[in-house]
Design an enzyme around this catalytic site. Structure first.
Site, PDB file in Angstrom:
ATOM      1  CG  HIS A   1      36.492  18.457  31.975  1.00  0.00           C
ATOM      2  ND1 HIS A   1      36.719  19.713  32.479  1.00  0.00           N
ATOM      3  CD2 HIS A   1      36.932  18.487  30.694  1.00  0.00           C
ATOM      4  CE1 HIS A   1      37.269  20.480  31.555  1.00  0.00           C
ATOM      5  NE2 HIS A   1      37.402  19.765  30.454  1.00  0.00           N
TER       6      HIS A   1
ATOM      7  CE  LYS B   1      46.241  26.278  25.822  1.00  0.00           C
ATOM      8  NZ  LYS B   1      45.105  25.370  26.003  1.00  0.00           N
TER       9      LYS B   1
ATOM     10  NE  ARG C   1      33.213  21.296  24.724  1.00  0.00           N
ATOM     11  CZ  ARG C   1      34.172  22.088  25.140  1.00  0.00           C
ATOM     12  NH1 ARG C   1      33.966  22.881  26.173  1.00  0.00           N
ATOM     13  NH2 ARG C   1      35.329  22.131  24.532  1.00  0.00           N
TER      14      ARG C   1
ATOM     15  CB  SER D   1      38.045  25.085  31.525  1.00  0.00           C
ATOM     16  OG  SER D   1      37.917  23.718  31.770  1.00  0.00           O
TER      17      SER D   1
END
Ligand code: COD
Length: 163
Positions: free
Chosen positions: A17, A41, A90, A129
């Site tokens: 990030h 979440k 990615r 993460s």
């Protein structure tokens, strides 16, 4: 002034990030990195903690603002008067997910919000993460994933104290 928003969970922010943040800050006059406050979440770090961590991690970049938002990204972007969202890519799996969100946001915003993608730098392509949290939960080494002060905070969440 050219402005952009980099929205995300950043739970926690990783070198991947941070690389996207630094490169985007070189392209725009002002970049707002904004943490999603998602009640659906259960994050490892609260929104307030993630904002503080991002502030510390980006303190040497002058044209960065750290913020948080809840609700739809298009509503937040409209309120801020920003027309570009930045996202990182990615792999192909990211692309499928990101393409759908980018197209939805473009349509929902009536063409007012475009998404710009930066491809990951090769050395950070494997970073996420989720993997940082999984490795740390077993007291594994996350020094290649996040800055040292963040690693300490992550370990502490799992009850590990590292010097
Ligand atoms: N290298 C490069 N980029 C990376 C890396 C890396 N190693 N790791 C992550 N990234 C990229 C991700 O691909 C992503 O683009 C960005 O960094 C942030 O990642 P995360 O995982 O912290 O954030 P997400 O993907 O959970 O964020 C999702 C949002 C908060 C942006 C999204 O859920 C959102 O906008 N929600 C609000 C509701 C809404 O408006 N939804 C859209 C309509 S469907």
């Amino acid at each position: 002034m050219k402005s952009a928003i980099y929205p995300g969970s950043f739970d926690p922010v990783t070198f991947g990030h941070l690389d996207v943040i630094k490169r985007t800050a070189n392209i725009f006059d002002e970049l707002t990195v904004s943490v999603l406050d998602n009640h659906l979440k259960t994050p490892l770090f609260s929104v307030e903690e993630r904002v503080k961590i991002l502030q510390e991690a980006t303190k040497d970049i002058p044209n960065i603002k750290i913020d948080s938002f809840s609700g739809l990204l298009i509503d937040y972007a409209k309120k801020k008067g920003v027309h570009v969202a930045v996202r990182g890519l990615r792999a192909i799996t990211d692309f499928e997910y990101e393409l759908q969100i980018a197209q939805t946001n473009h349509k929902l915003s009536g063409g007012q919000l475009d998404t710009m993608f930066l491809t990951t730098s090769l050395e950070y392509a494997y970073l996420s993460s989720s993997s940082v949290k999984e490795i740390a939960s077993f007291n594994g080494d996350i020094s290649m994933c996040v800055p040292e002060f963040i690693a300490k905070l992550v370990y502490a969440k799992y009850g590990f104290i590292r010097e």
